[in-house]
Scaffold this active site. Sequence first.
Site, short mmCIF file in Angstrom:
data_model
loop_
_atom_site.label_atom_id
_atom_site.label_comp_id
_atom_site.label_asym_id
_atom_site.label_seq_id
_atom_site.Cartn_x
_atom_site.Cartn_y
_atom_site.Cartn_z
N HIS A 185 47.19 38.69 43.82
CA HIS A 185 46.15 38.55 44.84
C HIS A 185 46.65 38.92 46.24
CE1 HIS A 185 42.91 36.76 42.40
NE2 HIS A 185 43.90 36.32 41.66
N THR A 186 47.68 39.72 46.27
CA THR A 186 48.17 40.22 47.56
C THR A 186 47.66 41.64 47.82
OG1 THR A 186 50.17 40.81 46.36
CG2 THR A 186 50.29 38.87 47.77
N ASP A 187 47.28 42.35 46.76
CA ASP A 187 46.97 43.79 46.96
C ASP A 187 45.77 44.00 47.87
OD1 ASP A 187 45.16 42.98 44.96
OD2 ASP A 187 45.51 44.73 43.66
N ALA A 189 42.96 40.22 28.70
CA ALA A 189 44.23 39.50 28.67
C ALA A 189 44.97 39.62 30.00
CB ALA A 189 45.10 40.04 27.54
N SER A 234 45.03 44.77 32.41
CA SER A 234 44.32 45.89 33.04
C SER A 234 43.83 46.94 32.05
CB SER A 234 45.21 46.57 34.08
OG SER A 234 45.43 45.70 35.11
N SER A 261 40.73 47.70 31.64
CA SER A 261 39.68 48.50 32.27
C SER A 261 40.27 49.56 33.19
CB SER A 261 38.68 47.61 33.01
OG SER A 261 39.33 46.84 33.96
N GLU A 284 35.34 50.45 40.48
CA GLU A 284 35.29 49.00 40.19
C GLU A 284 34.42 48.29 41.23
OE1 GLU A 284 36.86 46.58 38.10
OE2 GLU A 284 37.87 48.01 36.79
N ASP A 307 46.31 47.74 40.01
CA ASP A 307 46.21 48.10 38.59
C ASP A 307 46.09 49.61 38.42
OD1 ASP A 307 46.02 45.39 38.52
OD2 ASP A 307 43.93 45.31 37.92
N TYR A 322 36.85 35.81 42.09
CA TYR A 322 37.75 36.83 42.67
C TYR A 322 37.19 37.29 44.02
CZ TYR A 322 40.70 41.00 42.84
OH TYR A 322 41.61 41.96 43.23
C1 GLA Z 1 43.12 41.95 39.21
C2 GLA Z 1 42.77 43.05 40.21
C3 GLA Z 1 43.99 43.48 41.01
C4 GLA Z 1 44.73 42.29 41.60
C5 GLA Z 1 44.94 41.20 40.56
C6 GLA Z 1 45.49 39.94 41.15
O1 GLA Z 1 43.97 42.46 38.22
O2 GLA Z 1 42.23 44.17 39.55
O3 GLA Z 1 43.62 44.38 42.02
O4 GLA Z 1 44.06 41.79 42.73
O5 GLA Z 1 43.74 40.87 39.87
O6 GLA Z 1 46.75 40.17 41.65
#
Ligand code: GLA
Length: 383
Positions: free
Chosen positions: A35-37, A121, A124, A126, A158, A170, A220
């Site tokens: 959750h830093t991106d 899971a 990533s 998607s 997205e 991702d 989110y």
């Molecule tokens: C999901 C989002 C990413 C990222 C993570 C949490 O995977 O697609 O962009 O924010 O959650 O780190």
Amino acid sequence: MHSTQKVENKFNDLFKNKRELIIRAPGRVNLIGEHTDYNEGWVLPASINKCSTVLLRKNNLDYSRAYAYDLDKHFEFKLNDRQKHSHWESYIFGVAMEMKNRQAKLENFDVLITGEVPFGAGMSSSASIECALVFGLNELFKCGFSKQELAHITQMAEHHFVGVKCGIMDQFTSLMGKDKHCLFLDCKTLDYEYIPLELNDYILLLCNSNVSHSLASSEYNIRREQCEQGVEILKKYKTRINSLRDVSLDELIQYKNHFPAIIYQRCLYVVQENERVHQAVEALKKGDLNLLGKLMYLSHYGLSKLYEVSCVELDFLVEQSLENKSILGSRMMGGGFGGCTINIIHKDAIDDFIEKISKKYFHQFKKEMTPYIVELGEGVRVV
Ligand code: GLA
């Protein structure tokens, strides 16, 4: 994994023609930096050897056709269509639309999608579909986008078509990942460094809680808004602050009284997690796996107690790992509310741990825990 021949035969049957391209794009794990991106911070993910695959051809029709092999589902769409699509359809449609929005000269195409990245899971799946497709269309129609631009395109697909305001981690990892390396990525500048992942006798083990992240997209987006609110508060006092990356822990503490408690908590987590990513990179460079493990536990604590994106099942899996001396670190991975934990575990201890934790997990939640031993792999490629 399906044999390529079987998938190719299906493509030929369906579309009465051979594919022109096959593209594989991987899922990812994330060592630390959750959750830093989307806060313009830093992350430390790695591409894995499980991929989504797309087969593609130009079809010279006035509509495009898509087939999801694993779901046995078809759909057709027009490139100037404004309709809303759902689920997997929106990944395909969204990517094509976002490319068109950037003036790509797309023509209609046929695509078959198949994948080995488990759904839901937190690996990533998607993003890997989107990246395989965007990379394939870029090749097929010679659009000339760089991988960085392709990462932005899929991220916007997205945002606008799936409805999750995700960061870029991702997609960037699926496109830019490198075997045996993590990607130390600055999500603001997109500067990156490949850091060799040398775990010696340790390996990465994912424990899938099999809790599907149903809350994930709404919560989110709420987390993202809360961080933005935090930045707005800080900006009043320090105009140079544009995102949480610009904030030091001391500054945050200094302005604590100006924050609603929950917003402060969210910001505190992000500021600390950014610091942890830098410390984790140093730890990896020095081969200090114990420190890396400790940072992972701290990350989980923050995600669970401050950012509140964990769930009882994930907390249970992390707590259980604490009792095992062969595990150096464990934390929830990805967006949260379900999905996997990522663990650094000694290779000799894996079987025993999996057996014990599976039993305990089932006893506690009447649900299976699915283990995955992670191997890293290359980023997107033409097969
Ligand atoms: C999901 C989002 C990413 C990222 C993570 C949490 O995977 O697609 O962009 O924010 O959650 O780190």
